[in-house]
Every structure is written in C-alpha cells, then in structure tokens.
Write a protein that holds these residues in place. Sequence first.
Motif, short mmCIF file in Angstrom:
data_model
loop_
_atom_site.label_atom_id
_atom_site.label_comp_id
_atom_site.label_asym_id
_atom_site.label_seq_id
_atom_site.Cartn_x
_atom_site.Cartn_y
_atom_site.Cartn_z
N PHE A 39 -10.69 51.42 60.88
CA PHE A 39 -11.88 50.56 60.97
C PHE A 39 -13.07 51.41 61.44
O PHE A 39 -12.94 52.23 62.35
CB PHE A 39 -11.61 49.40 61.92
N TRP A 40 -14.25 51.16 60.87
CA TRP A 40 -15.41 52.02 61.14
C TRP A 40 -15.80 52.05 62.62
O TRP A 40 -16.28 53.06 63.14
CB TRP A 40 -16.61 51.61 60.27
N ARG A 46 -10.94 57.90 66.73
CA ARG A 46 -9.76 58.42 66.02
C ARG A 46 -10.10 59.63 65.15
O ARG A 46 -9.32 59.99 64.26
CB ARG A 46 -9.14 57.30 65.17
N ILE A 47 -11.24 60.25 65.43
CA ILE A 47 -11.68 61.36 64.59
C ILE A 47 -10.68 62.51 64.57
O ILE A 47 -10.59 63.27 63.60
CB ILE A 47 -13.09 61.86 65.04
N PRO A 51 -8.39 65.50 59.23
CA PRO A 51 -8.25 66.96 59.13
C PRO A 51 -9.57 67.65 58.80
O PRO A 51 -10.36 67.14 58.01
CB PRO A 51 -7.24 67.14 58.00
N LYS A 52 -9.83 68.77 59.45
CA LYS A 52 -11.00 69.58 59.12
C LYS A 52 -10.66 70.52 57.95
O LYS A 52 -9.51 70.91 57.77
CB LYS A 52 -11.44 70.41 60.33
N THR A 70 -20.49 59.86 57.34
CA THR A 70 -20.52 61.14 56.64
C THR A 70 -21.60 62.04 57.22
O THR A 70 -21.37 63.23 57.48
CB THR A 70 -20.78 60.90 55.13
N ILE A 71 -22.81 61.47 57.43
CA ILE A 71 -23.90 62.25 58.01
C ILE A 71 -23.54 62.73 59.41
O ILE A 71 -23.75 63.90 59.77
CB ILE A 71 -25.20 61.39 58.06
N LYS A 72 -22.96 61.84 60.22
CA LYS A 72 -22.66 62.17 61.61
C LYS A 72 -21.63 63.28 61.74
O LYS A 72 -21.82 64.25 62.50
CB LYS A 72 -22.18 60.92 62.34
N TRP A 73 -20.53 63.19 60.99
CA TRP A 73 -19.40 64.08 61.23
C TRP A 73 -19.39 65.33 60.34
O TRP A 73 -18.74 66.31 60.69
CB TRP A 73 -18.09 63.32 61.09
N ASN A 74 -20.14 65.31 59.26
CA ASN A 74 -20.20 66.53 58.44
C ASN A 74 -20.95 67.64 59.17
O ASN A 74 -20.72 68.82 58.91
CB ASN A 74 -20.87 66.25 57.09
N ASP A 75 -21.86 67.25 60.08
CA ASP A 75 -22.58 68.24 60.88
C ASP A 75 -21.68 68.86 61.94
O ASP A 75 -22.09 69.82 62.63
CB ASP A 75 -23.80 67.59 61.56
N LYS A 76 -20.48 68.30 62.11
CA LYS A 76 -19.57 68.80 63.15
C LYS A 76 -18.32 69.45 62.55
O LYS A 76 -17.27 69.50 63.17
CB LYS A 76 -19.17 67.65 64.07
#
Length: 384
Positions: A39-40, A46-47, A51-52, A70-76
């Motif tokens: 759930f979002w 649960r990040i 898998p990276k 996508t914007i938030k976690w792609n930068d990480k």
Amino acid sequence: MNRITIEELEAIPGKKLVIDIRRQEEYEKETYPGALHIFWEEFDERIQEIPKGEPVYLICHTGAKSDELTIKWNDKGYELYSLEGGFAAYLRRKLLQFMKEEEDVEKRKKDVERSIIKKFRKEIWRKFTKAVNEYELIQDGDKIAVCISGGKDSMLMAKLFQELARHGQKNFEAVFLVMNPGYNQINYDTIQNNAKLLGVPITVFESRIFDIVAGNVESPCYLCARMRRGHLYNKAKELGCNKIALGHHFDDVIETILMGMLYGAQIQTMMPKLHSTNFEGMELIRPMYLIREEDIIRWMNYNGLHFIRCACRFTEYCDTCGGQEKVSKREEVKALIRQLREKSPYIEKNIFRSVENVNLNTVIAYKEDGVTHHFLDSYDEKKG
C-alpha cells in the motif's frame, strides 16, 4: 521521472517485478498479473523490501501516487517506474484486447458457418437436411437435446442444428447438452473452448459415470454407453425435451451392419430414429445419418478445428492428450471396408442399401418384435 506505458510494460520479456500500491481490497479484487502488493502509505516503511539496481514497476489508480514515489526514491538509488495512467490504463488495454479477441472469435464462427452452407453444401448441409426430411426426424414443436460429446461429429451436428434453425422451415427448439462423466481437465477445457469458438451455447451437467464404471472390468464400454444414454435421456426430459440427437454418421451405420454380421451373427442396422423403451414420450434421432466421415474430417481440417477423439478416462486414447487409439472390432471393420473400397467404389453404398432391400422370400429366418419367423412356417402353403 521514469514512466512506462502499459504497452511497454507488457512488451518486457521474462519475469518482471510489479508492485500494486492501491488498497488491499482493490488489489485482491483485481490486479496486474503477478503483481505484489505494498500500500502506498506503507511504501516508505517497507522500502527495504525493494531491491536496488533492479527495475521495479509501480501501479496505482491513475499514475499520480506512483509518480510521487518514483520521484522520491529514484533520487536515492532505486530504479522505479510509474505506470502511465495507472491501473485504469491496464483495464483499458485489457478491454481492447478482449474486444479484439471477441471480434476474432466472431469472425472465425462466421467462417465456420459459411463453410457449411457454401463449400460443404453438397457433402454436409444437403445430406443433413435430406436425412431430416427423408426420415421425418424433426416435427414442428419439437424440443431437441443436441448431445455433444466434444468430438468432431457432435460439434458439427450442433452447428447444423443452428443453421437449420436459422434457415430451415422447421419450428423447433434445440438445447445443446454436454454431459461431463468425469473428463480429464484437458478434454473438458477443449470442449468448453470449442463451444465458445463455434458459438454453441452449451448446457453442462455432471455425472460420475467414469467412477462407477471403473469397477466393471469385464465390459466397462458397454456399461458406460448404457449409463451415458440413460443420463442424457433423464436430463433431456428434465429440460422439457422430447428428443435427443446423437452424432452418428454414415460410416457408423455401415460399420454397425458389418459388425453385426461378422461378430454378432445377425443382420441389423443403426436406425435413423428410435422410440425410447425406458423413457416414455422420448425419441432418439440421428440427423448425421447420411453424412460421410471423410467429409466431416475435411470440414474440420478446412476450418483448422481440433476436437477430442475419445474422452475415455481409462484409456486416454485421444489426440488432445497425445495417446493412440486402441484397435477395436470397429477399427478392424473400418480397415476391412477401406480394403474393399479399393476394389470397388460402390462397396459402402451397397452395404448401406443392403438393409433397405431385404427380400424376406430369400431369408431363412427373421425376428419381428422379439418373435422369430422361419421360412418353413409358411413353406408348404406356398407350393405351386
């Protein structure tokens, strides 16, 4: 921001990691095939489950929430992709695919129907209507249970009844009846799929005949045939039918004649219609009576159709499951007729007509209603 269309997502080969971020109840109702669920609102917590260095595709309702994540976690350091248009885009594509499949099925069905009336008019359609008329198989007001086993003969018979209802003069009703006596799943699915492809609205009922017959070692085939016939009569009567139609064809008839002579020491034929002795008011009809098996096979192959050959659970001798047909008395007679046909093209017609041209003055004895009549009974009375 990484976005992907539904077409691009489905074009990706092999296994792919798709995560549905809608609510649990929405995910359980329907989701993208093989998708996992997070759930979002729980995604950040649960990040660590993501898998990276591996592409991950997120699906929400419209694409808005998956865009944000996508914007938030792609930068990480994550490689997330947002499905453009969200789950709604998937549903639209699914609907378009379904509509195309339905159009393809409808076209295929019409091609099959057209082949009966056009290409095989002489060999199949005219012989079907000739049998119906010549043997008076259908009367106005009849309700007929068209019995479908799933083989080529009964499936063609179903289509012929549909065409007769569409183009014929008879005012009748047909119910397309399928009995499942315990088919394996492959055979059962094949029957269902062919019925859908051919546009035949089948009525299916269950029986456990195969389980019952399994304990009968001596004559399982005889017992199975009798029980199947009885179940069909019962169900047909329950549905308000006064007739059942079986898919026996011309070759079945002449083979039965020869089998009776060679193996049963009697002269008899497979009748085009019979009154039931056990089910009052019921009648059995065989409207494929004049149609040659080779023409049925030609029709089947012309349309690229594939039907089950034998659904017997004990032998599994069927094309669908890769078996081979067991050699039987009927197969021996088939082979004999083929050999005789090579010497004369009239053999089959002559066998068929032989039971229409019986001369009682040259018969030693015959039976009528169970009573034996011998030529000696009246021999002296006919002295010159």
